[in-house]
Design a protein around this motif. Structure first.
Motif, PDB file in Angstrom:
ATOM      1  N   VAL A 166    -127.903 100.757 -32.837  1.00  0.00           N
ATOM      2  CA  VAL A 166    -128.048 102.210 -32.780  1.00  0.00           C
ATOM      3  C   VAL A 166    -126.664 102.841 -32.972  1.00  0.00           C
ATOM      4  O   VAL A 166    -125.642 102.188 -32.774  1.00  0.00           O
ATOM      5  CB  VAL A 166    -128.670 102.674 -31.439  1.00  0.00           C
ATOM      6  CG1 VAL A 166    -130.083 102.126 -31.317  1.00  0.00           C
ATOM      7  CG2 VAL A 166    -127.825 102.236 -30.249  1.00  0.00           C
ATOM      8  N   THR A 299    -130.132 102.382 -39.096  1.00  0.00           N
ATOM      9  CA  THR A 299    -131.395 102.710 -39.763  1.00  0.00           C
ATOM     10  C   THR A 299    -131.531 101.908 -41.055  1.00  0.00           C
ATOM     11  O   THR A 299    -131.328 102.432 -42.145  1.00  0.00           O
ATOM     12  CB  THR A 299    -131.423 104.209 -40.109  1.00  0.00           C
ATOM     13  OG1 THR A 299    -130.225 104.521 -40.861  1.00  0.00           O
ATOM     14  CG2 THR A 299    -131.493 105.080 -38.890  1.00  0.00           C
ATOM     15  N   MET A 327    -128.887 107.357 -25.220  1.00  0.00           N
ATOM     16  CA  MET A 327    -129.334 108.006 -26.455  1.00  0.00           C
ATOM     17  C   MET A 327    -129.751 109.450 -26.152  1.00  0.00           C
ATOM     18  O   MET A 327    -130.195 109.763 -25.052  1.00  0.00           O
ATOM     19  CB  MET A 327    -130.511 107.237 -27.053  1.00  0.00           C
ATOM     20  CG  MET A 327    -130.170 105.800 -27.446  1.00  0.00           C
ATOM     21  SD  MET A 327    -128.719 105.694 -28.504  1.00  0.00           S
ATOM     22  CE  MET A 327    -129.357 106.344 -30.031  1.00  0.00           C
ATOM     23  N   ILE A 519    -132.351 110.282 -37.609  1.00  0.00           N
ATOM     24  CA  ILE A 519    -131.771 109.380 -36.612  1.00  0.00           C
ATOM     25  C   ILE A 519    -130.239 109.439 -36.673  1.00  0.00           C
ATOM     26  O   ILE A 519    -129.557 109.490 -35.644  1.00  0.00           O
ATOM     27  CB  ILE A 519    -132.246 107.931 -36.850  1.00  0.00           C
ATOM     28  CG1 ILE A 519    -133.749 107.828 -36.637  1.00  0.00           C
ATOM     29  CG2 ILE A 519    -131.476 106.949 -35.963  1.00  0.00           C
ATOM     30  CD1 ILE A 519    -134.199 107.689 -35.206  1.00  0.00           C
ATOM     31  N   SER A 522    -129.060 112.804 -35.312  1.00  0.00           N
ATOM     32  CA  SER A 522    -129.248 112.815 -33.858  1.00  0.00           C
ATOM     33  C   SER A 522    -128.175 111.983 -33.181  1.00  0.00           C
ATOM     34  O   SER A 522    -127.713 112.309 -32.088  1.00  0.00           O
ATOM     35  CB  SER A 522    -130.611 112.234 -33.478  1.00  0.00           C
ATOM     36  OG  SER A 522    -131.629 112.916 -34.143  1.00  0.00           O
ATOM     37  N   GLY A 523    -127.782 110.920 -33.848  1.00  0.00           N
ATOM     38  CA  GLY A 523    -126.770 110.011 -33.287  1.00  0.00           C
ATOM     39  C   GLY A 523    -125.423 110.667 -33.060  1.00  0.00           C
ATOM     40  O   GLY A 523    -124.563 110.120 -32.385  1.00  0.00           O
ATOM     41  N   ILE A 549    -139.382 109.423 -34.199  1.00  0.00           N
ATOM     42  CA  ILE A 549    -138.018 109.941 -34.071  1.00  0.00           C
ATOM     43  C   ILE A 549    -137.742 110.336 -32.620  1.00  0.00           C
ATOM     44  O   ILE A 549    -136.680 110.070 -32.079  1.00  0.00           O
ATOM     45  CB  ILE A 549    -137.806 111.173 -34.994  1.00  0.00           C
ATOM     46  CG1 ILE A 549    -138.057 110.814 -36.463  1.00  0.00           C
ATOM     47  CG2 ILE A 549    -136.420 111.786 -34.799  1.00  0.00           C
ATOM     48  CD1 ILE A 549    -137.091 109.830 -37.065  1.00  0.00           C
ATOM     49  N   SER A 551    -138.862 109.124 -29.953  1.00  0.00           N
ATOM     50  CA  SER A 551    -138.606 108.000 -29.050  1.00  0.00           C
ATOM     51  C   SER A 551    -137.581 107.037 -29.652  1.00  0.00           C
ATOM     52  O   SER A 551    -137.485 105.886 -29.226  1.00  0.00           O
ATOM     53  CB  SER A 551    -139.923 107.285 -28.759  1.00  0.00           C
ATOM     54  OG  SER A 551    -140.622 107.076 -29.964  1.00  0.00           O
ATOM     55  N   SER A 552    -136.849 107.506 -30.650  1.00  0.00           N
ATOM     56  CA  SER A 552    -135.819 106.682 -31.303  1.00  0.00           C
ATOM     57  C   SER A 552    -136.368 105.346 -31.796  1.00  0.00           C
ATOM     58  O   SER A 552    -135.706 104.332 -31.701  1.00  0.00           O
ATOM     59  CB  SER A 552    -134.643 106.416 -30.353  1.00  0.00           C
ATOM     60  OG  SER A 552    -133.996 107.608 -30.073  1.00  0.00           O
ATOM     61  N   GLN A 553    -137.617 105.369 -32.273  1.00  0.00           N
ATOM     62  CA  GLN A 553    -138.196 104.102 -32.724  1.00  0.00           C
ATOM     63  C   GLN A 553    -138.182 104.025 -34.243  1.00  0.00           C
ATOM     64  O   GLN A 553    -139.219 103.961 -34.893  1.00  0.00           O
ATOM     65  CB  GLN A 553    -139.615 103.962 -32.180  1.00  0.00           C
ATOM     66  CG  GLN A 553    -139.613 103.739 -30.685  1.00  0.00           C
ATOM     67  CD  GLN A 553    -140.999 103.567 -30.157  1.00  0.00           C
ATOM     68  OE1 GLN A 553    -141.925 104.255 -30.560  1.00  0.00           O
ATOM     69  NE2 GLN A 553    -141.147 102.622 -29.246  1.00  0.00           N
ATOM     70  N   TYR A 554    -137.000 104.018 -34.780  1.00  0.00           N
ATOM     71  CA  TYR A 554    -136.877 103.959 -36.239  1.00  0.00           C
ATOM     72  C   TYR A 554    -137.546 102.714 -36.796  1.00  0.00           C
ATOM     73  O   TYR A 554    -138.284 102.775 -37.778  1.00  0.00           O
ATOM     74  CB  TYR A 554    -135.403 103.998 -36.663  1.00  0.00           C
ATOM     75  CG  TYR A 554    -135.250 103.746 -38.142  1.00  0.00           C
ATOM     76  CD1 TYR A 554    -135.450 104.786 -39.053  1.00  0.00           C
ATOM     77  CD2 TYR A 554    -134.971 102.474 -38.648  1.00  0.00           C
ATOM     78  CE1 TYR A 554    -135.353 104.560 -40.418  1.00  0.00           C
ATOM     79  CE2 TYR A 554    -134.879 102.239 -40.004  1.00  0.00           C
ATOM     80  CZ  TYR A 554    -135.070 103.285 -40.888  1.00  0.00           C
ATOM     81  OH  TYR A 554    -134.989 103.051 -42.238  1.00  0.00           O
TER      82      TYR A 554
END
Ligand code: ADP
Ligand code: ZN
Ligand code: ZN
Length: 669
Positions: A166, A299, A327, A519, A522-523, A549, A551-554
């Motif tokens: 991440v 990603t 995160m 992502i 957002s990072g 997105i 839940s940050s589940q790319y």
């Protein structure tokens, strides 16, 4: 990439003879023979007459016989020793062959301009490297240690790794540790970064941590600096080469590791002339040198994820940010309930909250200029480029209407050119208008706008970054130039405007790219001591992309996209090539591609589908009409066989001199 099947041309060793075969930078697929009665090495440059001109050519082989009669003599031998080693020549041959691009142009594009122009291969300015190393103040995490160990275990073999961490998880630290270990053994390291990822901070970070010369290769250098960097890499003096895509061709005799940072980034693909992907070529570069390759990203592209599934890459995971860092939380703002066009009420409220807390906030909008539409409220006239199928973008500071495709610009008329009333207005938002709008909401806050217009001057970008890095509360407004690589420690809130274009796009890669962008952007929010927050404004809050997105589940989202691609047999489950033609007369380009299609259809290889010609998305650009012809196959080798056969029979087609065309292997848009 299926690289085994494509033959690597082998080079004959140096012999003394009277004819040499050379590559010349012209758009022709053949090599040329010249008389040469002096000793000259393979890989050296010679000056030769070509038509009325004198050109710099690269010696490929020595011959005793030529298929041509009247050969002309070489004019001058420019290098006493070979400039391009066998190793780098093999790599360039492979690249030219894979992309079906003329060898002479490929070799030329791999050289700095001064060498292309025949100037001497001498270093002008040698500078010592920094000897004051900054000590590391922390221990590597368990995951980092594991990643470092895995890569170092295959230091003497080709092995591809995906370093999947991440944003802010410490990927760069992993590159640095491995680099230090390999430098001690006399190896050189090649690190490729996206065009806008090569910041002074990145360079400084390497310089501070490795006890070796670090050379950066990027477009802001002058020609002497570029030449020096190239030669220092070539003679082994540079321990680390840090560069953008073309650095993949840097000769490095002791190469021990190739890193492609942010491998998903589009800038690794060259979109003109020699259309290569440095990310894809990095496999062959590492394979030929028999060394490890690391593709790093938060990603991964679908191509890379498929390579993991196919066991061509080993995935190494950094699952969290080191220490306390967490995160950011991500939420949506439903724009269907908002009256404002750009800045919704909840967005402004959140910005206020963070600014009052002395934090920095960033707004991300992927359009520069003031407004994308300049139109008449009465008769619906719209400002459009005369030379392109595209709208003119209004730029307010310079009071100009500009075409972002061909560069055309003009002053706007005071009255509507169609109904002659004073009813001209703008619609929509670009960075410039957003900045203006923000000034009215936040009159006492510094606003820093970062886009191509505000960073055109040399060092302007660096100046902006310096201001942000001071940590003072401010609002940063920017385009995707800000999406990656920058680590702003006091940035806590990111607002993303205008994502809906990506949701509605017809390009099959659009949602993949949007997910990566969201992502990555957002990072930027939140760092070691505080959690960040991200708000996304959209009129399509129910689109499934947002569940992932948020839940940050790319990776989960990418898996669903990958399944769809498999079902529809789209890349990476098939392979594509594109033949694009353009001409001033609309018929000529289309007619040419129709003939190409006929030729291709007569080639007896069933697995390759031919589709088109179809007009390009923007059909007319700078007065030229663009048409595309697509080739697709689930079998890469068969696709390449068709292309080879096509080139063999190309002379059967009479190409009107008014038609320009090119081939793009593995096109990305
Ligand atoms: P990435 O390249 O994945 O974005 P970086 O390597 O830049 O991440 O690391 C992000 C921040 O975390 C940097 O400031 C770095 O110095 C710090 N960092 C990295 N690894 C560790 C660690 N093991 N312990 C503490 N801090 C770390
Ligand atoms: Zn235009
Ligand atoms: Zn009008």
């Amino acid at each position: 990439m299926n690289i085994d099947k494509i033959v690597i041309l082998s080079l004959k060793h140096f012999t003394l003879s009277s004819i040499i075969e050379v590559a010349i930078p012209v758009p022709l697929h053949n090599t040329f023979d010249y008389l040469c009665d002096q000793k000259v090495s393979i890989g050296a440059r010679v000056k030769v007459p070509f038509g009325q001109k004198k050109v710099t050519a690269i010696v490929l082989s020595h011959k005793h016989k030529s298929d041509f009669e009247k050969l002309r003599p070489v004019e001058e031998i420019l290098d006493q020793k070979s400039l391009l080693s066998k190793e780098i020549l093999d790599f360039l041959f492979w690249s030219a062959n894979y992309y079906h691009h003329p060898l002479g142009e490929v070799l030329a594009s791999a050289l700095p301009k001064n060498l292309r122009e025949g100037k001497p291969a001498d270093i002008k300015k040698t500078s010592a490297h920094k000897n004051t190393l900054s000590p590391v103040t922390f221990d590597a995490t368990t995951e980092q240690k594991k990643a470092i160990k895995s890569v170092l275990k295959s230091e003497n073999n080709f092995h591809g790794f995906l370093l999947h961490g991440v944003t802010g998880s410490g990927k760069t630290e992993v590159y640095l540790s491995i680099t230090q270990a390999l430098l001690k053994k006399g190896r050189q390291i090649l690190v490729l970064v996206p065009e806008i990822g090569l910041t002074p901070q990145m360079i400084a970070r390497f310089e501070e941590r490795v006890g070796a010369k670090v050379v950066a290769v990027h477009s802001q250098l002058n020609e002497t600096q570029k030449l020096d960097a190239y030669l220092m890499a070539k003679n082994g003096e540079a321990g680390v080469v840090l560069g953008t895509r073309s650095a993949i061709f840097t000769p490095m005799p002791n190469l021990g590791l190739v890193v492609v940072d942010e491998e998903h980034d589009g800038s690794f693909k060259q979109q003109s002339s020699f259309r290569y992907s440095a990310r894809d070529l990095s496999f062959m570069r590492a394979k030929l040198a028999n060394i490890p390759l690391i593709l790093g990203t938060a990603t991964p592209s679908l191509e890379t994820l498929k390579n993991v599934v196919d066991k061509k890459l080993t995935r190494l995971v950094l699952s969290s940010r080191p220490g306390q860092a967490i995160m950011p939380k991500v939420n949506l703002i439903d724009m269907r309930n908002q009256t404002a066009e750009a800045l919704s009420v909840p967005l402004v409220a959140k910005m206020k909250h963070y600014l009052e807390d002395n934090k920095q906030v960033m707004l991300f909008i992927n359009r520069r200029g003031y407004a994308p539409v300049f139109y008449c409220t009465d008769c619906d006239w719209k400002a459009e480029c005369d030379r392109c199928d595209s709208a003119l973008i209004y730029h307010r500071q310079i009071n100009r209407l500009k075409c972002h495709h061909c560069g055309f610009e003009k002053m706007p008329e005071p009255t509507c050119p169609s109904c002659h009333q004073k009813t001209l207005r703008v619609l929509g938002y670009g960075t410039e208008r957003l900045e203006e709008n923000l000034e009215s909401y936040f009159p006492d806050t510094t606003i820093i706008r970062i886009d191509r217009d505000t960073t055109r001057r040399k060092k302007a970008f660096a100046t902006h970054l310096e201001k942000i890095n001071s940590g003072e509360p401010c609002i940063i407004v920017g385009t995707q130039m800000l999406a990656k690589g920058h680590d702003f420690s006091n940035l806590s809130f990111v607002g993303i405007l205008d994502v809906d274009v990506g949701l509605l796009s017809l390009d099959f890669r659009a949602t993949e790219h949007l997910a990566q962008l969201l992502i990555q952007v957002s990072g930027r929010a939140g760092r070691s001591d505080h959690q960040g927050e991200v708000s996304i404004q959209t009129r399509y809050p129910n689109h499934k992309i947002f569940n992932f997105i948020r839940s940050s589940q790319y990776t989960k989202y990418a898996s669903t996209l990958l399944k769809e691609r498999e079902k529809t047999e789209l890349p990476p489950y098939s392979h594509q090539a594109l033949i694009c033609a353009n001409s001033k007369n609309k018929n000529n380009a289309e007619k040419f591609l129709n003939e190409v299609a006929e030729l291709l259809n007569n080639i007896d290889i069933d697995s390759v589908e031919i589709w088109g010609p179809v007009p390009a998305v923007i059909e007319k650009k700078a007065n030229y009409y663009y048409f595309n012809l697509y080739l697709q196959s689930i079998n890469r080798n068969q696709l390449h066989r068709v292309i080879k056969t096509f080139y063999k029979h190309l002379e059967k087609i009479k190409v009107s001199s008014s038609v320009r065309w090119f081939l793009d292997v593995d096109p990305v848009d």
